[in-house]
Design a protein around this motif. Structure first.
Motif: not given
Length: 192
Positions: A180-192
């Motif tokens: 498959g092809v990666v279309t988006f990266v989901i990552k937090p910029f703030r740690k909970r």
């Protein structure tokens, strides 16, 4: 200090071998080695760069307010406080629901492309991979996430985006399946 011996101590005792509770069972002596070998194989990591793959199930709509003005990297003007419409995250991130998966990353091989351990990738299996796309590939029954490099029809290889990891050039007899092809990266910029 009588009676102060024993008891539980942090780090003491047997270390768990599995990520779940275990159970004692009786097995025939002739099968003990076979079962131990099976258990040893089952604890080995099955994937190279991928921790998990989950099918997307966009069962609900989540509409998020969308600002009508583009935002500068500095401080926004109070005049930009207007909301014109909302954005459905499913429509925004998922083009083909039946072919979209969330893949959790388990290595730093793509660190310099902004992909790190535990980042979640949105992967579309219906998209045809092109030169320099970031893809999920299957090689020798192991998944990896790399940048696809196409130099000719018969010269395709996978580029790591971290100098501490090797690029993957196929050897004789090895096959590469672009999963498959990666279309988006989901990552937090703030740690909970």
């Amino acid at each position: 200090m009588a009676g102060q011996r024993g008891g539980s101590r942090d780090g003491a005792g047997r270390k768990p071998l599995y990520d779940e509770p275990t159970k004692v069972v009786r097995v025939p002596e002739s099968r003990v080695i076979e079962i131990k070998n099976y258990l040893a194989e089952s604890t080995k990591t099955k994937f190279n760069d991928i921790a998990s793959i989950t099918l997307v199930n966009p069962s609900s709509v989540m509409s998020i307010p969308l600002a009508s003005e583009k935002v500068a990297a500095g401080f926004p003007s109070p005049a930009q406080d207007y909301i014109d419409k909302t954005l459905d995250m499913n429509e925004h991130l998922i083009k083909n629901e039946a072919a979209t998966f969330i893949v959790k990353v388990a290595s730093l091989s793509m660190r310099d492309a902004g992909i790190e351990i535990d980042d979640e990738l949105i992967v579309d299996r219906s998209i045809e991979a092109k030169h320099e796309d970031i893809v999920i590939a299957l090689i020798d029954n192991e998944f990896t996430v790399k940048r696809l490099m196409i130099e000719s029809d018969d010269n395709r290889w996978l580029k790591a985006e971290n100098p501490e990891y090797s690029d993957i050039h196929l050897q004789d007899g090895q096959e590469m399946l672009i999963w498959g092809v990666v279309t988006f990266v989901i990552k937090p910029f703030r740690k909970r």
